[in-house]
Design a protein around this motif. Structure first.
Motif, PDB file in Angstrom:
ATOM      1  N   VAL A 168     -22.131   5.734  -8.473  1.00 23.67           N
ATOM      2  CA  VAL A 168     -22.565   4.586 -10.089  1.00 23.67           C
ATOM      3  C   VAL A 168     -23.518   3.939  -9.462  1.00 23.67           C
ATOM      4  N   ALA A 169     -23.139   2.997  -8.475  1.00 23.60           N
ATOM      5  CA  ALA A 169     -24.604   2.018  -7.560  1.00 23.60           C
ATOM      6  C   ALA A 169     -25.655   2.980  -7.758  1.00 23.60           C
ATOM      7  N   PHE A 170     -25.963   3.849  -7.240  1.00 23.57           N
ATOM      8  CA  PHE A 170     -26.953   5.020  -6.969  1.00 23.57           C
ATOM      9  C   PHE A 170     -27.818   5.034  -8.578  1.00 23.57           C
ATOM     10  N   VAL A 171     -27.394   5.671  -9.329  1.00 28.77           N
ATOM     11  CA  VAL A 171     -27.753   5.381 -11.184  1.00 28.77           C
ATOM     12  C   VAL A 171     -27.910   4.110 -11.242  1.00 28.77           C
ATOM     13  N   VAL A 172     -27.399   2.936 -10.350  1.00 29.44           N
ATOM     14  CA  VAL A 172     -28.033   1.289 -11.083  1.00 29.44           C
ATOM     15  C   VAL A 172     -29.481   0.944  -9.910  1.00 29.44           C
ATOM     16  N   VAL A 173     -29.013   1.233  -8.785  1.00 31.09           N
ATOM     17  CA  VAL A 173     -30.201   1.306  -8.059  1.00 31.09           C
ATOM     18  C   VAL A 173     -31.618   2.087  -8.254  1.00 31.09           C
ATOM     19  N   GLU A 174     -30.548   3.519  -8.646  1.00 29.60           N
ATOM     20  CA  GLU A 174     -32.674   3.967  -9.316  1.00 29.60           C
ATOM     21  C   GLU A 174     -33.657   3.240 -10.652  1.00 29.60           C
ATOM     22  N   SER A 175     -32.510   3.187 -11.279  1.00 37.61           N
ATOM     23  CA  SER A 175     -32.719   2.760 -12.144  1.00 37.61           C
ATOM     24  C   SER A 175     -33.415   1.347 -12.190  1.00 37.61           C
ATOM     25  N   ARG A 176     -33.207   0.463 -10.829  1.00 34.75           N
ATOM     26  CA  ARG A 176     -34.223  -0.715 -10.478  1.00 34.75           C
ATOM     27  C   ARG A 176     -35.567  -0.786  -9.661  1.00 34.75           C
ATOM     28  N   ALA A 177     -35.580   0.697  -9.180  1.00 33.97           N
ATOM     29  CA  ALA A 177     -36.477   1.215  -7.859  1.00 33.97           C
ATOM     30  C   ALA A 177     -37.644   1.529  -7.804  1.00 33.97           C
ATOM     31  N   ASP A 178     -38.647   0.670  -7.753  1.00 28.29           N
ATOM     32  CA  ASP A 178     -39.793   0.864  -7.819  1.00 28.29           C
ATOM     33  C   ASP A 178     -40.339   2.631  -7.911  1.00 28.29           C
ATOM     34  N   GLN A 179     -39.818   2.697  -6.756  1.00 30.90           N
ATOM     35  CA  GLN A 179     -40.132   4.027  -5.918  1.00 30.90           C
ATOM     36  C   GLN A 179     -38.702   5.216  -5.971  1.00 30.90           C
ATOM     37  N   PRO A 180     -37.644   5.539  -6.823  1.00 29.40           N
ATOM     38  CA  PRO A 180     -37.137   5.937  -6.566  1.00 29.40           C
ATOM     39  C   PRO A 180     -36.558   7.740  -6.218  1.00 29.40           C
ATOM     40  N   LEU A 181     -34.956   7.896  -5.627  1.00 32.84           N
ATOM     41  CA  LEU A 181     -35.180   8.571  -4.736  1.00 32.84           C
ATOM     42  C   LEU A 181     -35.531   9.923  -6.157  1.00 32.84           C
ATOM     43  N   VAL A 182     -34.457   9.685  -7.162  1.00 38.30           N
ATOM     44  CA  VAL A 182     -34.044  10.204  -8.366  1.00 38.30           C
ATOM     45  C   VAL A 182     -35.105   9.846 -10.220  1.00 38.30           C
ATOM     46  N   SER A 183     -36.180  10.044 -10.415  1.00 36.67           N
ATOM     47  CA  SER A 183     -36.567   9.550 -11.583  1.00 36.67           C
ATOM     48  C   SER A 183     -35.589   9.508 -12.419  1.00 36.67           C
ATOM     49  N   LEU A 184     -35.443   7.920 -13.406  1.00 38.17           N
ATOM     50  CA  LEU A 184     -33.937   8.751 -14.409  1.00 38.17           C
ATOM     51  C   LEU A 184     -34.867   9.502 -15.617  1.00 38.17           C
ATOM     52  N   PRO A 185     -36.101   7.953 -15.542  1.00 40.39           N
ATOM     53  CA  PRO A 185     -36.906   8.421 -16.490  1.00 40.39           C
ATOM     54  C   PRO A 185     -37.145  10.016 -16.969  1.00 40.39           C
ATOM     55  N   MET A 186     -37.595  10.588 -16.147  1.00 39.50           N
ATOM     56  CA  MET A 186     -37.418  11.897 -15.863  1.00 39.50           C
ATOM     57  C   MET A 186     -36.281  12.846 -16.512  1.00 39.50           C
ATOM     58  N   LEU A 187     -34.969  12.720 -15.777  1.00 37.61           N
ATOM     59  CA  LEU A 187     -33.480  12.908 -17.007  1.00 37.61           C
ATOM     60  C   LEU A 187     -33.347  12.519 -18.351  1.00 37.61           C
ATOM     61  N   ARG A 188     -34.068  11.795 -18.814  1.00 35.39           N
ATOM     62  CA  ARG A 188     -34.305  11.352 -20.181  1.00 35.39           C
ATOM     63  C   ARG A 188     -35.226  12.334 -21.176  1.00 35.39           C
ATOM     64  N   ARG A 189     -36.297  13.747 -20.352  1.00 36.35           N
ATOM     65  CA  ARG A 189     -36.038  14.796 -20.820  1.00 36.35           C
ATOM     66  C   ARG A 189     -34.962  15.906 -21.120  1.00 36.35           C
ATOM     67  N   ARG A 190     -35.397  16.067 -22.674  1.00 36.90           N
ATOM     68  CA  ARG A 190     -33.713  16.954 -22.501  1.00 36.90           C
ATOM     69  C   ARG A 190     -33.618  17.724 -22.305  1.00 36.90           C
ATOM     70  N   THR A 191     -35.589  18.461 -22.108  1.00 41.20           N
ATOM     71  CA  THR A 191     -35.191  19.956 -21.494  1.00 41.20           C
ATOM     72  C   THR A 191     -34.805  20.079 -19.964  1.00 41.20           C
ATOM     73  N   VAL A 192     -35.189  19.191 -19.165  1.00 40.42           N
ATOM     74  CA  VAL A 192     -35.427  18.629 -17.804  1.00 40.42           C
ATOM     75  C   VAL A 192     -33.280  17.881 -17.690  1.00 40.42           C
ATOM     76  N   ALA A 193     -33.061  17.136 -18.321  1.00 37.11           N
ATOM     77  CA  ALA A 193     -31.358  16.683 -18.368  1.00 37.11           C
ATOM     78  C   ALA A 193     -30.274  18.017 -18.379  1.00 37.11           C
ATOM     79  N   TRP A 194     -30.778  18.615 -20.209  1.00 35.57           N
ATOM     80  CA  TRP A 194     -29.743  19.800 -20.332  1.00 35.57           C
ATOM     81  C   TRP A 194     -30.117  21.163 -18.955  1.00 35.57           C
ATOM     82  N   GLY A 195     -30.964  21.597 -18.953  1.00 35.54           N
ATOM     83  CA  GLY A 195     -31.602  22.597 -17.900  1.00 35.54           C
ATOM     84  C   GLY A 195     -30.390  22.183 -16.091  1.00 35.54           C
ATOM     85  N   ASN A 196     -30.581  21.318 -15.808  1.00 36.55           N
ATOM     86  CA  ASN A 196     -30.238  21.017 -14.647  1.00 36.55           C
ATOM     87  C   ASN A 196     -29.086  20.993 -14.630  1.00 36.55           C
ATOM     88  N   LEU A 197     -28.162  20.239 -15.533  1.00 33.78           N
ATOM     89  CA  LEU A 197     -26.932  20.275 -16.358  1.00 33.78           C
ATOM     90  C   LEU A 197     -26.158  22.302 -15.709  1.00 33.78           C
TER      91      LEU A 197
END
Length: 465
Positions: free
Chosen positions: A238-267
């Motif tokens: 959970v802390a990782f999600v919070v950190v990534e939402s504020r990081a300039d160069q995150p390990l995982v792009s949370l905006p990328m996961l807002r793309r439905r094809t990306v999110a549902w495909g990876n699930l």
């Protein structure tokens, strides 16, 4: 595809194959290995967990380090670590030496997988060639897990369990020898900084979660160690999600996961990998512990599955071409769920043929789901973000393989213990635990299939609007 590109694809797939092989090649050899090294039955799970912890926990971190220092360079380091560790495991003189070798193998795999995928996506441009390369890579990864079961059984019966680690050593040397001449250096053009808070939280979270699930298989979910590490792992994620939402160069792009094809495909990818690897693990337990088949006989059962999986991988691109990636993904998930559910008919005296048919056709659906989810999760993503998208695809595969087995084997172990306490015999109790986990496995895949169908339909409707 040029001859050189084909050789690079062959090399990268070979590296992925041996890491996938390592996940499963020892499963059927564990009873023999335990007797040889003097390991207690309760400690045998650490032969798997010692590899799973670092291979899943350090995956994202090494992917970003490779962006910074060079993917080719780190890929070679990972291969060297993996190969040396395989030699140590093959020559192990004690449980401690063997588990140390397994842990370093896992560390090497955590380097090989993300760097290999990055090298693949930088070699093949977006479009049909990349889709074909990703499909082949995903198929090889899944088949490596299955073929590991076959080779593990045949080699353990014929040459002893140490031969399985010897095979990995030889394969590692071969890939390591060919890699420098074929691969060119590749790194992120902007040399991104390492997201230290994100790396610490996601690595610690995955390590804690995998440890908790693995320990639960032995001690139950009520044990203090399991509860503490499970809570810590979830809190860190959970802390990782919070950190990534504020990081300039995150390990995982949370905006990328807002793309439905990306999110549902990876699930879908996370689910199909985690649940199919669990089916294979549970059936290994069933065939050897309930039906009392030898390691060799168990390997032959999975050999049939391997042949059908290879066929499924070959025809999958044609199926996707005719039906589309999303429809193929849903059909694959439903086939996997349906044929996993047929395994609830297994018995204590008979069931080998049902096991063979069920796992074979579940694997066919699984292979279709693998190839189509990779296409789905990277479709519609701009060229500049394709690296992030394929990185998520890789992470879904590796994390799925890592967490599925400890999660449902913990459920099976707890139910087996409860049935034994109520007076059930060993075979009946073991079968009861296996069937409970298989039922949960099939139900989870079916639920995810429904969710993915709804999510992807919404995504298509949104774009039309």
């Amino acid at each position: 595809m040029t001859p050189r590109a084909k050789l690079i694809l062959l090399l990268l797939c070979a590296a992925q194959f041996i890491t996938a092989l390592d996940f499963s090649i020892l499963n059927v050899a564990l009873p023999v290995l335990g007797k040889d090294l003097g390991m207690d039955q309760a400690d045998l799970q650490w032969a798997v967990t010692a590899f799973a912890l670092p291979s899943g926990g350090f995956l994202l971190l090494f992917g970003r380090i490779a962006d910074l220092f060079g993917r080719r360079k780190l890929f070679l380091v990972g291969l060297a670590l993996f190969t040396a560790a395989s030699v140590l495991a093959a020559l192990a003189w004690s449980p401690a030496a063997f588990l140390a070798g397994r842990a370093v193998q896992g560390l090497g795999a955590a380097i090989i997988v993300p760097t290999g995928m990055s090298l693949l996506t930088t070699t093949f441009a977006e479009g049909p060639q990349r889709e074909r390369a990703l499909g082949i890579s995903g198929t090889v990864l899944s088949m490596g897990f299955t073929i590991g079961m076959v080779l593990g059984g045949v080699m353990t019966d014929g040459l002893g369990w140490r031969s399985t680690m010897g095979l990995l050593s030889v394969a590692g040397v071969a890939v390591l020898a060919a890699a420098p001449a074929l691969l060119t250096e590749s790194r992120h053009p902007e040399r991104p900084r390492i997201d230290v808070p994100g790396a610490v939280t996601v690595t610690g979270g995955l390590l804690s979660l995998i440890y908790a699930l693995s320990t639960a298989a032995e001690q139950g979910f009520g044990h203090p160690d399991v509860i503490v590490t499970l809570v810590v792992g979830l809190a860190l994620l959970v802390a990782f999600v919070v950190v990534e939402s504020r990081a300039d160069q995150p390990l995982v792009s949370l905006p990328m996961l807002r793309r439905r094809t990306v999110a549902w495909g990876n699930l879908a990818g996370l689910t199909t990998f985690s649940m199919m690897s669990t089916v294979i693990f549970l059936l290994t337990l069933y065939l050897q512990e309930v039906l009392r088949l030898s390691a060799f006989q168990t390997g032959l059962v999975f050999g049939v599955q391997g042949v059908v999986s290879a066929f499924a991988g070959v025809v999958a691109p044609k199926v996707i071409g005719r039906l589309g990636a999303r429809r193929t993904l849903l059909i694959g998930l439903l086939l996997q769920a349906g044929f996993t559910a047929t395994l609830l008919g297994l018995g204590t005296d008979t069931g080998m043929w049902l096991a063979l048919v069920g796992v074979t056709f579940a694997s066919l659906g699984h292979l279709w789901a693998i190839i189509s989810y990779g296409v789905t999760a990277t479709s519609g993503v701009p060229d500049a973000e394709q690296g992030l998208a394929t990185g998520l695809v890789t992470s879904s595969q590796q994390v799925g393989i890592t967490i599925g087995i400890p999660l449902l084997s913990a459920v099976a172990s707890a139910h087996i213990a409860a049935l034994r306490a109520d007076g059930s015999g060993f075979a009946a109790a073991t079968l009861g635990g296996i069937k409970l986990s298989l039922g949960l496995d099939a139900a989870l895949v079916a639920v995810v299939a429904v969710l993915v169908a709804a999510g992807l339909r919404t995504a298509r409707g949104t774009r039309r609007g």
